[in-house]
Motif scaffolding. Structure first.
Motif, PDB file in Angstrom:
ATOM      1  N   SER A  83       0.827  -1.217   0.000  1.00 38.84           N
ATOM      2  CA  SER A  83       0.000   0.000   0.000  1.00 38.84           C
ATOM      3  C   SER A  83       0.857   1.261   0.000  1.00 38.84           C
ATOM      4  N   VAL A  84       2.011   1.215   0.698  1.00 43.16           N
ATOM      5  CA  VAL A  84       2.902   2.374   0.744  1.00 43.16           C
ATOM      6  C   VAL A  84       3.569   2.577  -0.611  1.00 43.16           C
ATOM      7  N   ILE A  85       3.966   1.471  -1.245  1.00 40.54           N
ATOM      8  CA  ILE A  85       4.581   1.564  -2.574  1.00 40.54           C
ATOM      9  C   ILE A  85       3.594   2.155  -3.572  1.00 40.54           C
ATOM     10  N   ASP A  86       2.337   1.712  -3.495  1.00 37.39           N
ATOM     11  CA  ASP A  86       1.307   2.260  -4.389  1.00 37.39           C
ATOM     12  C   ASP A  86       1.159   3.764  -4.176  1.00 37.39           C
ATOM     13  N   GLY A  87       1.301   4.198  -2.921  1.00 38.80           N
ATOM     14  CA  GLY A  87       1.179   5.625  -2.632  1.00 38.80           C
ATOM     15  C   GLY A  87       2.278   6.450  -3.265  1.00 38.80           C
ATOM     16  N   LEU A  88       3.452   5.843  -3.454  1.00 33.78           N
ATOM     17  CA  LEU A  88       4.557   6.576  -4.083  1.00 33.78           C
ATOM     18  C   LEU A  88       4.257   6.911  -5.533  1.00 33.78           C
ATOM     19  N   LEU A  89       3.367   6.121  -6.147  1.00 29.25           N
ATOM     20  CA  LEU A  89       3.037   6.353  -7.552  1.00 29.25           C
ATOM     21  C   LEU A  89       2.296   7.667  -7.746  1.00 29.25           C
ATOM     22  N   SER A  90       1.585   8.114  -6.711  1.00 30.05           N
ATOM     23  CA  SER A  90       0.743   9.304  -6.865  1.00 30.05           C
ATOM     24  C   SER A  90       1.275  10.497  -6.082  1.00 30.05           C
ATOM     25  N   ASN A  91       2.463  10.394  -5.514  1.00 33.06           N
ATOM     26  CA  ASN A  91       3.044  11.501  -4.758  1.00 33.06           C
ATOM     27  C   ASN A  91       4.415  11.846  -5.312  1.00 33.06           C
ATOM     28  N   ILE A  92       4.575  13.094  -5.703  1.00 35.50           N
ATOM     29  CA  ILE A  92       5.813  13.499  -6.353  1.00 35.50           C
ATOM     30  C   ILE A  92       6.947  13.648  -5.344  1.00 35.50           C
ATOM     31  N   TYR A  93       6.645  14.139  -4.142  1.00 37.33           N
ATOM     32  CA  TYR A  93       7.692  14.432  -3.176  1.00 37.33           C
ATOM     33  C   TYR A  93       7.510  13.618  -1.902  1.00 37.33           C
ATOM     34  N   ILE A  94       8.613  13.189  -1.316  1.00 38.16           N
ATOM     35  CA  ILE A  94       8.582  12.524  -0.019  1.00 38.16           C
ATOM     36  C   ILE A  94       9.682  13.109   0.844  1.00 38.16           C
TER      37      ILE A  94
END
Length: 726
Positions: free
Chosen positions: A278-289
């Motif tokens: 679920s966290v990896i999937d979230g990286l797909l839609s967030n440009i910055y971390i």
């Protein structure tokens, strides 16, 4: 949150991964098992600690309730799982402190040998962290504890990089306060006995001789050595030694820059780990971390790949992840450094990143052959280094005040109860600095003002803060006139929201202005003088807005606001530590003021200057670029200068076409979004050509727009919102 529901729902997923996990090193997180009322030497059911030690080295046994409760209250830096004897629960359960780090409570019946679990009495259900069964043998309890531990820690995202997602939209962006909080804790000075306090704390945690070794060797070997050394106190030291770790990383960072002085970029860095899908999937839609904990990386890809679990599949709850990190040595960031010289493992070139570094996610792709997700990250510039707040010209008190006051600007959205805990700890650490209470009241006021919209309570908190600060008005060391100005500023905004008397509002803003000017006279730091110019610009803007019906007064105050903003920009341009984006944002603020003053030439010039800076960035903020272009086009249209408007509209159009170029892997919805935005851009350009009497070109773009429109006719049932106008 009811942990029982999460555990029951996830039981099948737990069993699929638990056998392949190193329980002692889940994300570097340390946790403790506390046993109360357990008879270790019971002949009928002896306690075998070996299964417990396979989960954690930290196991505490208590037979006196008061000592156990005291230990729980003092141990807040690690997760705790409690095992309690059934015979002790009646008086014990209700006394367990309500703490987030106490995860689950297990009840064991030592007097029976049955292997079954029975439902427990109703009153334990009121305490949501109690497992709703009694275990009648330790084998079943340990098996459940293992599964629950791994599932909780994975599901709570202790497996990941401890990243905090940063919204794409500039308008909705709230800078996370925690990294700045850690950075400031690393900068402020502490009493000399802090190391001894840490040692005393560690002795509460364990009776191991390693504490004695740490006490003898720490000053010799340093923070980096103990960060990299696998010890029973790894997580505690990770958290407690941050200040020294920051200082050592900062020094090592300079050495790293020198080592690669003939290059602009480091070789690629790698970090391997496991993360929930679920966290990896979230990286797909967030440009910055942003990393919320210290994390390590390596120059060696193969070393990072050693963290893979080859038994995982693409459908597993957790996945193998390999981060590939690109680092431009010219960026200004929180410290990162090659620590192999100071490390416990000197044969490995490990690079540590301090808390608060920001990254852009370039790409996320699953490598089926190697069985891991490859996540490409680029290290970004820090917006403003905290070093600017610390000056050698100031005493420790002044630096402390600057750090705490500025930090708390990011904390207004934190609940009031949490703020009290934070500031209570600061006041215990610095008991003689009574002004800390003023900062606390000010932040509580902001919470009431911006989160609760309770302007009466906010005003009361601001009044308390003002009373305390005014008692320090003659304290030259502190120069609290800045803080007094901040209080008057927010108090004036509250008066506006409450629609109080006009004279009250103007007087409050005048007091803020006077306080800032006094602060400028007493300032000893170039950074502080620069920031005061910014504060004065904001105050004059507020005063300008009070005269919305009087264009002459608006122009008078608006001109003063922009004059201070211009001086602020001049100072910023002279200091390479500041990010150029601050200048572009300042030009945009000036443009807004010019618009209210109906000075469209000034507005046009400000947007052009902001646009020029945005376009010079290596990583372009397309949203801000688009906003500048749109405003410039509108101004030229207002001036009837359609030829100039067309120049900027064509630039905007080309950016749109590039951004909306179809790519392999785009979903149907994404393709429809791109077609609609392209169609809209063709039409906007056509309308401008039409206004400029260039009918041939107007027709050309209308035709292109119609082609796109025909492509959309096939599916008119789906509404397609334009989220970003690019």
């Amino acid at each position: 949150m009811d942990f029982r529901i999460r555990i029951i729902d996830g039981s099948q997923r737990r069993s699929s991964i638990s056998e392949s996990i190193d329980y002692k090193s889940i994300g570097g997180k340390q946790y403790q098992i506390v046993c109360f009322g357990i008879n270790e030497n019971d002949i009928r059911m002896p306690v075998d600690v070996d299964p417990l030690q396979s989960i954690t080295d930290s196991i505490q046994f208590f037979d006196i309730a008061n000592k156990c409760i005291e230990h729980l209250e003092q141990t807040k830096s690690m997760d705790i799982f409690i095992i309690v004897s059934e015979q002790q629960i009646d008086d014990f359960i209700s006394r367990i402190p309500i703490q987030e780090n106490i995860r689950l409570i297990y009840i064991i019946r030592q007097n029976y040998g049955s292997a079954s679990c029975i439902k427990y009495r109703e009153q334990t259900r009121e305490y949501g962290k109690v497992k709703q069964c009694i275990y009648t043998n330790f084998d079943d309890l340990f098996k459940s504890l293992k599964n629950d531990t791994i599932y909780y820690l994975v599901n709570a995202e202790h497996y990941n990089l401890d990243i905090e997602k940063i919204e794409k939209s500039v308008d909705s962006f709230i800078k996370p306060w925690f990294p700045e909080f850690i950075d400031i804790l690393c900068k402020i000075s502490y009493p000399e006995d802090q190391l001894q306090k840490l040692v005393r704390f560690l002795r509460l945690y364990t009776k191991s001789n390693e504490v004695d070794t740490f006490e003898r060797e720490y000053k010799i070997k340093g923070a980096i050595y103990y960060y990299t050394k696998e010890t029973f106190i790894y997580q505690i030291l990770n958290e407690q030694l941050r200040q020294h770790l920051y200082q050592e990383l900062n020094a090592a960072h300079k050495e790293l820059i020198q080592e690669f002085s003939n290059q602009t970029h480091l070789p690629s860095l790698y970090r391997g780990q496991m993360m929930p899908k679920s966290v990896i999937d979230g990286l797909l839609s967030n440009i910055y971390i942003q990393n919320m904990q210290i994390f390590s990386s390596s120059f060696e890809k193969n070393v990072s790949l050693m963290f893979r679990n080859l038994e995982l599949t693409q459908n597993s709850f957790v996945q193998n992840v390999l981060f590939e990190i690109k680092v431009d040595l010219r960026t200004r960031t929180a410290p990162y450094a090659d620590i192999h010289k100071q490390s416990h493992f000197q044969d490995e070139r490990e690079v540590l990143f301090m808390v608060g570094n920001r990254f852009r996610v370039e790409n996320v792709k699953f490598d089926e052959k190697e069985n891991y997700y490859l996540v490409n990250l680029v290290l970004l510039n820090d917006f403003e280094p905290i070093d600017l707040r610390i000056s050698k010209d100031y005493c420790d008190r002044r630096n402390l005040k600057n750090c705490i006051s500025t930090l708390a600007f990011q904390m207004y959205h934190i609940p009031e109860t949490d703020l009290i805990v934070f500031f209570d700890e600061l006041m215990k650490l610095y008991p003689s600095e009574k002004w800390i209470a003023a900062v606390m009241n000010f932040r509580q006021g902001q919470y009431q003002q911006y989160e609760k919209k309770d302007y009466h309570r906010a005003s009361a908190k601001y009044d308390c803060a003002l009373k305390i600060w005014l008692s320090f008005n003659n304290d030259i060391d502190l120069n609290c006139s800045i803080d007094i100005g901040h209080v008057y500023h927010q108090l004036g905004v509250c008066h506006q929201s409450l629609e109080n008397a006009y004279s009250t509002i103007t007087e409050t803003f005048d007091n803020a202005q006077t306080s800032y000017l006094k602060a400028d006279e007493n300032s000893r730091s170039e950074h502080e003088r620069t920031e005061i110019l910014n504060y004065l610009a904001y105050i004059y803007t507020r005063q300008m807005e009070l005269y919305s019906q009087d264009i002459q007064m608006m122009r008078e105050y608006g001109s003063k606001a922009n004059d201070y903003r211009r001086k602020f920009i001049e100072k910023i341009n002279q200091n390479e530590l500041y990010d150029r984006l601050i200048v572009s944002e300042s030009h945009m603020l000036m443009a807004v003021n010019y618009e209210k003053m109906k000075d469209y030439d000034g507005m046009l010039n400000s947007y052009k200057m902001a646009l020029d800076i945005y376009q010079q960035q290596d990583v372009r903020d397309q949203t801000s670029i688009n906003l500048c272009l749109s405003e410039i086009i509108k101004i030229y249209e207002k001036k009837k200068d359609f030829k100039s408007a067309i120049i900027y509209q064509e630039l905007k159009h080309n950016i749109r076409l590039q951004y909306n170029e179809p790519k392999e892997g785009d979903s149907e919805i994404t393709l429809r979004h791109k077609k609609q935005r392209t169609q809209s851009s063709h039409l906007e350009l056509a309308k401008l050509y039409e206004k400029d009497n260039q009918d041939t070109l107007a027709l050309k773009y209308k035709v292109l727009a119609n082609v796109s429109e025909e492509d959309e006719i096939a599916d008119e049932t789906t509404a397609i919102p334009i989220i970003l106008d690019i």
